[in-house]
Design an enzyme around this catalytic site. Structure first.
Site, short mmCIF file in Angstrom:
data_model
loop_
_atom_site.label_atom_id
_atom_site.label_comp_id
_atom_site.label_asym_id
_atom_site.label_seq_id
_atom_site.Cartn_x
_atom_site.Cartn_y
_atom_site.Cartn_z
N LYS A 51 3.06 -8.28 12.75
CA LYS A 51 1.79 -7.60 12.44
C LYS A 51 0.70 -8.26 13.28
O LYS A 51 0.45 -9.45 13.15
CB LYS A 51 1.47 -7.73 10.94
CG LYS A 51 0.26 -6.92 10.54
CD LYS A 51 0.02 -6.93 9.03
CE LYS A 51 -1.18 -6.05 8.69
NZ LYS A 51 -1.46 -5.97 7.25
N THR A 98 0.81 -1.22 0.00
CA THR A 98 0.00 0.00 0.00
C THR A 98 0.84 1.26 0.00
O THR A 98 0.48 2.25 -0.64
CB THR A 98 -0.90 -0.01 1.26
OG1 THR A 98 -1.71 -1.17 1.19
CG2 THR A 98 -1.79 1.20 1.33
N1 DGL Z 1 -1.65 -7.09 1.00
C1 DGL Z 1 -0.86 -6.04 1.44
C2 DGL Z 1 0.62 -6.25 1.33
O1 DGL Z 1 1.24 -5.96 0.32
C3 DGL Z 1 -1.21 -4.71 0.93
C4 DGL Z 1 -1.59 -3.93 2.09
C5 DGL Z 1 -0.42 -3.33 2.83
O2 DGL Z 1 0.60 -2.96 2.31
O3 DGL Z 1 -0.62 -3.20 4.03
O4 DGL Z 1 1.19 -6.70 2.26
#
Ligand code: DGL
Length: 412
Positions: free
Chosen positions: A236, A82
């Site tokens: 996370k 993101t």
């Molecule tokens: N699915 C996610 C990733 O690339 C995209 C969202 C994010 O960067 O937090 O890990």
């Protein structure tokens, strides 16, 4: 900046017309509404009229950006996620946005901290990362640091950022400058984005004396400070909160607040005149096995047969059902390495308390203290890349190489 009124069908929107970057689709315009939200419109679907002019700071206008030569030079390496993206108003999905110009125009404060260069190494969602990507990042980071950059920031998807930070922590040797992983939970063109503060704090850390692989992300859901997490201690812990990243079984290295770093625990310090090198021989034939009630013994037997190393994410203090004992025993007799971590994440495995633990220990399962399961998974690849000898593997798995094990566990 122009204040505009947009008419789309029977709806009227008023807001500021945002500058369009070179990489953006010329058929769209983006309006920042007065409530802070950005909305994209397809030009041929709207009527647009100018209703005024708004004075904005010179730095946001499309003249050449001046970076200060006297500041330390850092590189931002894009790998995806993101933080490297913005919303594509046509599809509603996020798409890559990563030029130095875009980064600096969106975050002009960075130019007061460092001289920024950017590059895109690849652009993938972090759930698609494989060990080969960790190696590519490690090799590029070493090249960048050895070519004179003061620090590196790696913009990364958040989902598996803690796997990459662990891998880099083991693979980057003689590290004497900061390597900062940063991500964002909400893309930078959303009003609630965490990207600005994360990137700003990451830049401060990249120019600091913290010569470790770290993850820098929001420390709370307030938009005011970021924690500096050790790369082998972070995880996370939330799907969507901005403060999703937590240091587990350790305090964070520090916090970035009001543009200043405050540290909490000892850390490796910056040193000049050294060369980083990469130790990236990995044995990828490792499996991370989560234990749960009703786990199928036949499947576990197949896993034990196929893989050279298995990290068990056991229950509680480090347990697995008794009926798997003979499968694990057979595996260890075949020369496979089987290690134990806990799915509770917090705390330390102690396999001496209950009979299941003692039995697992007696067949040669290696208890990995307070190491996180994902970190153990990466470390076992790294260690099995060096040796398959049980005693040597055991010694290395229980040796604290990059802050992944501590003698005394701190709970926060
Ligand atoms: N699915 C996610 C990733 O690339 C995209 C969202 C994010 O960067 O937090 O890990």
């Amino acid at each position: 900046m122009k204040l505009v009124r947009v008419k789309k069908g029977d709806k009227i929107f008023e807001g500021y017309l945002l500058p369009r970057y070179e990489t953006e689709d010329k058929n769209y315009v983006t309006i920042k509404l007065k409530n802070g939200y950005n909305v994209g419109f397809k030009i041929d679907e709207i009527e647009i009229e100018e209703i005024g002019d708004v004075k904005i700071e010179k730095k946001y206008l499309s003249e050449k950006l001046e970076q200060k030569e006297s500041l330390p030079k850092i590189m931002i390496v894009g790998t995806g996620g993101t933080i490297s993206s913005k919303i594509d108003y046509e599809t509603g999905a996020v798409k890559p946005a990563f030029t130095t110009e875009e980064i600096l125009r969106n975050n002009p404060e960075l130019m007061n901290i460092a001289r920024i260069d950017t590059e895109v190494l690849f652009n993938i969602l972090s759930e698609n990362m494989k060990p080969i990507h960790w190696k590519k990042i490690a090799r590029r980071v070493a090249e960048i640091l050895n070519s004179g950059y003061y620090g590196v920031i790696i913009a990364h998807g958040t989902d598996t950022m803690h796997f990459t930070s662990a891998a880099l922590s083991f693979m980057l040797k003689n590290l004497y400058k900061p390597v900062v992983l940063v991500g964002s939970q909400r893309s930078s063109d959303r009003p609630s984005t965490d990207a600005f503060l994360n990137l700003y704090s990451a830049t401060i850390v990249a120019t600091s004396d913290i010569a470790e692989v770290v993850v820098v992300m929001h420390s709370s859901s307030n938009d005011d400070s970021c924690y500096i997490h050790r790369g082998t201690r972070v995880r996370k812990m939330h799907t969507s909160r901005r403060d999703a990243f937590k240091s587990i079984n350790s305090l964070p290295i520090g916090i970035v607040e009001n543009g200043k770093i405050k540290t909490f625990i000892p850390y490796r310090k910056r040193k000049e005149g050294e060369e980083v090198y990469v130790d990236d021989e990995l044995n990828e034939n490792v499996f991370l096995l989560k234990i749960f009630p009703g786990i199928d013994k036949e499947i576990v037997a197949k896993i034990v047969e196929k893989f050279d190393g298995i990290v068990i994410e056991g229950t509680g203090l480090g347990h697995a059902p008794e009926d798997l004992l003979d499968v694990f025993k057979w595996g260890i007799e075949q020369g496979k390495i089987i290690c134990m971590t806990s799915q509770t994440l917090y705390g330390r495995v102690n396999m001496n308390v209950y009979s299941t633990g003692r039995k697992l220990l007696s067949i040669g399962v290696i208890p990995l203290e307070d190491m996180l399961p994902e970190v153990a998974y990466v470390k076992l690849m790294y260690v099995l890349g060096k040796t398959k000898d049980y005693n040597k593997v055991r010694e290395l798995m229980l040796k604290n190489i990059a802050g992944e094990i501590s003698e005394r566990t701190i709970y926060i």
